[in-house]
Design a protein around this motif. Sequence first.
Motif, PDB file in Angstrom:
ATOM      1  N   SER A  54       3.075  -9.020   9.856  1.00  0.00           N
ATOM      2  CA  SER A  54       3.044  -8.787   8.411  1.00  0.00           C
ATOM      3  C   SER A  54       1.700  -9.188   7.817  1.00  0.00           C
ATOM      4  CB  SER A  54       4.171  -9.573   7.728  1.00  0.00           C
ATOM      5  OG  SER A  54       4.195  -9.311   6.345  1.00  0.00           O
ATOM      6  N   SER A  55       1.115 -10.272   8.318  1.00  0.00           N
ATOM      7  CA  SER A  55      -0.179 -10.728   7.776  1.00  0.00           C
ATOM      8  C   SER A  55      -1.303  -9.745   8.072  1.00  0.00           C
ATOM      9  CB  SER A  55      -0.525 -12.105   8.348  1.00  0.00           C
ATOM     10  OG  SER A  55      -0.758 -12.030   9.740  1.00  0.00           O
ATOM     11  N   LYS A  56      -1.112  -8.902   9.101  1.00  0.00           N
ATOM     12  CA  LYS A  56      -2.138  -7.920   9.450  1.00  0.00           C
ATOM     13  C   LYS A  56      -2.007  -6.609   8.682  1.00  0.00           C
ATOM     14  CE  LYS A  56      -2.747  -9.634  14.180  1.00  0.00           C
ATOM     15  NZ  LYS A  56      -2.569  -9.314  15.627  1.00  0.00           N
ATOM     16  N   ARG A  57      -0.902  -6.452   7.946  1.00  0.00           N
ATOM     17  CA  ARG A  57      -0.720  -5.203   7.205  1.00  0.00           C
ATOM     18  C   ARG A  57      -1.762  -5.083   6.098  1.00  0.00           C
ATOM     19  NH1 ARG A  57       3.762  -2.729   8.875  1.00  0.00           N
ATOM     20  NH2 ARG A  57       5.470  -4.000   9.744  1.00  0.00           N
ATOM     21  N   GLN A  58      -2.367  -3.921   6.012  1.00  0.00           N
ATOM     22  CA  GLN A  58      -3.366  -3.639   5.000  1.00  0.00           C
ATOM     23  C   GLN A  58      -2.844  -2.562   4.056  1.00  0.00           C
ATOM     24  OE1 GLN A  58      -6.309  -5.332   4.694  1.00  0.00           O
ATOM     25  NE2 GLN A  58      -5.537  -6.616   6.375  1.00  0.00           N
ATOM     26  N   PRO A  59      -3.314  -2.556   2.827  1.00  0.00           N
ATOM     27  CA  PRO A  59      -2.861  -1.522   1.896  1.00  0.00           C
ATOM     28  C   PRO A  59      -3.199  -0.123   2.412  1.00  0.00           C
ATOM     29  CG  PRO A  59      -4.020  -3.270   0.739  1.00  0.00           C
ATOM     30  CD  PRO A  59      -4.228  -3.519   2.194  1.00  0.00           C
ATOM     31  N   SER A  60      -2.260   0.791   2.244  1.00  0.00           N
ATOM     32  CA  SER A  60      -2.530   2.191   2.522  1.00  0.00           C
ATOM     33  C   SER A  60      -3.372   2.732   1.371  1.00  0.00           C
ATOM     34  CB  SER A  60      -1.221   2.984   2.636  1.00  0.00           C
ATOM     35  OG  SER A  60      -1.474   4.365   2.597  1.00  0.00           O
ATOM     36  N   GLN A  61      -4.609   3.126   1.667  1.00  0.00           N
ATOM     37  CA  GLN A  61      -5.530   3.507   0.598  1.00  0.00           C
ATOM     38  C   GLN A  61      -4.989   4.670  -0.238  1.00  0.00           C
ATOM     39  OE1 GLN A  61      -8.078   1.562  -0.085  1.00  0.00           O
ATOM     40  NE2 GLN A  61      -7.399   0.314   1.646  1.00  0.00           N
ATOM     41  N   LEU A  62      -4.339   5.628   0.426  1.00  0.00           N
ATOM     42  CA  LEU A  62      -3.796   6.763  -0.324  1.00  0.00           C
ATOM     43  C   LEU A  62      -2.595   6.339  -1.162  1.00  0.00           C
ATOM     44  CD1 LEU A  62      -4.088   9.679   2.263  1.00  0.00           C
ATOM     45  CD2 LEU A  62      -5.518   9.231   0.256  1.00  0.00           C
ATOM     46  N   ARG A  63      -1.743   5.443  -0.603  1.00  0.00           N
ATOM     47  CA  ARG A  63      -0.586   4.984  -1.366  1.00  0.00           C
ATOM     48  C   ARG A  63      -1.011   4.127  -2.554  1.00  0.00           C
ATOM     49  NH1 ARG A  63       3.291   7.439  -2.127  1.00  0.00           N
ATOM     50  NH2 ARG A  63       4.592   5.635  -2.543  1.00  0.00           N
ATOM     51  N   GLU A  64      -2.113   3.439  -2.414  1.00  0.00           N
ATOM     52  CA  GLU A  64      -2.604   2.617  -3.510  1.00  0.00           C
ATOM     53  C   GLU A  64      -3.028   3.477  -4.700  1.00  0.00           C
ATOM     54  OE1 GLU A  64      -3.124  -1.176  -3.629  1.00  0.00           O
ATOM     55  OE2 GLU A  64      -1.384  -0.572  -2.437  1.00  0.00           O
ATOM     56  N   ILE A  65      -3.403   4.733  -4.414  1.00  0.00           N
ATOM     57  CA  ILE A  65      -3.778   5.637  -5.502  1.00  0.00           C
ATOM     58  C   ILE A  65      -2.605   5.862  -6.450  1.00  0.00           C
ATOM     59  CG2 ILE A  65      -4.440   8.020  -6.042  1.00  0.00           C
ATOM     60  CD1 ILE A  65      -6.164   8.020  -3.551  1.00  0.00           C
ATOM     61  N   THR A  66      -1.384   5.861  -5.900  1.00  0.00           N
ATOM     62  CA  THR A  66      -0.217   6.068  -6.766  1.00  0.00           C
ATOM     63  C   THR A  66      -0.080   4.943  -7.784  1.00  0.00           C
ATOM     64  OG1 THR A  66       1.291   4.942  -5.219  1.00  0.00           O
ATOM     65  CG2 THR A  66       1.000   7.319  -4.954  1.00  0.00           C
ATOM     66  N   ARG A  67      -0.558   3.746  -7.427  1.00  0.00           N
ATOM     67  CA  ARG A  67      -0.562   2.651  -8.400  1.00  0.00           C
ATOM     68  C   ARG A  67      -1.513   2.968  -9.559  1.00  0.00           C
ATOM     69  NH1 ARG A  67       0.262  -2.903  -7.494  1.00  0.00           N
ATOM     70  NH2 ARG A  67       1.791  -3.361  -5.854  1.00  0.00           N
ATOM     71  N   LEU A  68      -2.669   3.546  -9.217  1.00  0.00           N
ATOM     72  CA  LEU A  68      -3.661   3.868 -10.241  1.00  0.00           C
ATOM     73  C   LEU A  68      -3.156   4.957 -11.183  1.00  0.00           C
ATOM     74  CD1 LEU A  68      -6.895   3.932  -8.041  1.00  0.00           C
ATOM     75  CD2 LEU A  68      -6.075   2.074  -9.502  1.00  0.00           C
ATOM     76  N   LEU A  69      -2.397   5.899 -10.646  1.00  0.00           N
ATOM     77  CA  LEU A  69      -1.932   7.024 -11.455  1.00  0.00           C
ATOM     78  C   LEU A  69      -1.076   6.564 -12.630  1.00  0.00           C
ATOM     79  CD1 LEU A  69      -1.022   9.694  -8.754  1.00  0.00           C
ATOM     80  CD2 LEU A  69      -3.036   9.611 -10.235  1.00  0.00           C
ATOM     81  N   GLU A  70      -0.394   5.412 -12.461  1.00  0.00           N
ATOM     82  CA  GLU A  70       0.445   4.916 -13.541  1.00  0.00           C
ATOM     83  C   GLU A  70      -0.384   4.417 -14.722  1.00  0.00           C
ATOM     84  OE1 GLU A  70       4.373   3.081 -11.577  1.00  0.00           O
ATOM     85  OE2 GLU A  70       2.548   1.941 -11.155  1.00  0.00           O
TER      86      GLU A  70
END
Length: 470
Positions: free
Chosen positions: A61-77
């Motif tokens: 779990s500590s090695k998990r990195q944000p999915s750059q494309l999925r993070e875009i959905t945060r910006l869209l809000e």
Amino acid sequence: MKLNMAQYQLYSSANEPATVAHCPIDCPIPEYGPEAPQPSHNQNSDIPFTIDYSYFINDISSKRQPSQLREITRLLEKIPPNCIKFGVGVPNVLTFPFKKISVELITGENIKLRGQELSDALQYLPSVGYRPLIKILAELQERFHGPQYWNKRSIMMTSGAQEGLSKAVDMCMRCNDSVIMPDPVYTGAVDLFTPYDAEIIPIVQDSCGMVVEEIEKVLAERKKKLLPIPKMIYVNPTASNPAGTTLPTRRKREIYRLACEYNLLILEDDPYYYLHFEKENPVSFLSMDTEGRVLRFDSFSKIMSSGLRVGFITGPMTLLRRMELHMQTSSMHTSSLSQVLLYKLLSHWGKDGLISHFMHVKNFYKQKLDYMMCAVNKHLHGLAEWYEPNGGMFLWLKIIGLNDAKKLVTDRCLDKLIVLAPGYALSANSKNPSPYIRISYSIASLEEVDRGILLLAEAIREELLENTCL
């Protein structure tokens, strides 16, 4: 023989007789009832969580990195709707064959998704979930569980409570870690720990749930012997599956105290919270959590629709962010259609309408239980021991004179076309024989209940007679 709620039946091993002792009747009134007014979300940020959560997060779990494309959905809000979205790799909703979605309620009213709501329901969402729905759920949590520290705590939508539990276990567990669980226990929780070769530490239950003294004894002994202290304790506190027990407030406070003393997280799996039959709502672990030790798992499966697959986690932001990163690379997010439809329904009902629905569901299952208890008292007197549950949809029976009810359930009862759950399959250690069975009264008709319990009584007598002749 019916066990009075002022007594309790200890869950014993197959070779030991069950012990009857007095159970504390003292169950304080919850601090947060549905009628109690709660402060707004920005008025309760004064108590920070100071736990080092890195202790609970495993290497994967500590090695998990944000999915750059999925993070875009945060910006869209956060961007204006007239923004030109060249960087969003999602399908155009104009290509979808749906013009509107309409659902008729049992009252005859219709819930319709059109326009932007339909577009949201058919499109990808951020992994944390549909923000308008999360806002309603935050208000719901404050209504039932008191002020929440939303500067440190948040909500994430999941595909039922089970996905939330799965993400939490995968975040925290390392191979051979230990975990405290009630016995008997919901096997869906045990199965999550099995791939980690986890050491399951079973805690006996009585009619009031897990026996706190046993938890304290286990933790003290492990500390004394320098054995690893579990990082987590799993609880199914309200109308538990399979035992039907509800932890009293006093026991919850003691368990929370132990979690603080020994640095444990509490996995509060509470899908039957709104199916309790008491006058007052149970006090949750979430409501007493000032240190950020509770991950609470709620579900709409039992009160709206199991097919919607909508649940949600409430817990510390640090831990939910870890689970969100896992979500980004697995299911991506809970069904958009289910989330938006649920949001539309809750918005249509309002708070009072939702409470009314909760009461309707409670009354339905209470009537089911009352009829089941009539049949059990009529046909199983002298053949089994039980106590009446105060919520949920399960009755837990001990068959008198049997060390192992497996053959009774999987052979003799099936021959009579009665489907039951054998106790061994609901034990923390399913290899041990068990004299218990679980009966669910949720879907059987009244006629089926009376006939089924009568046939169960016949099967028990036949099994006892055969055992006597051997």
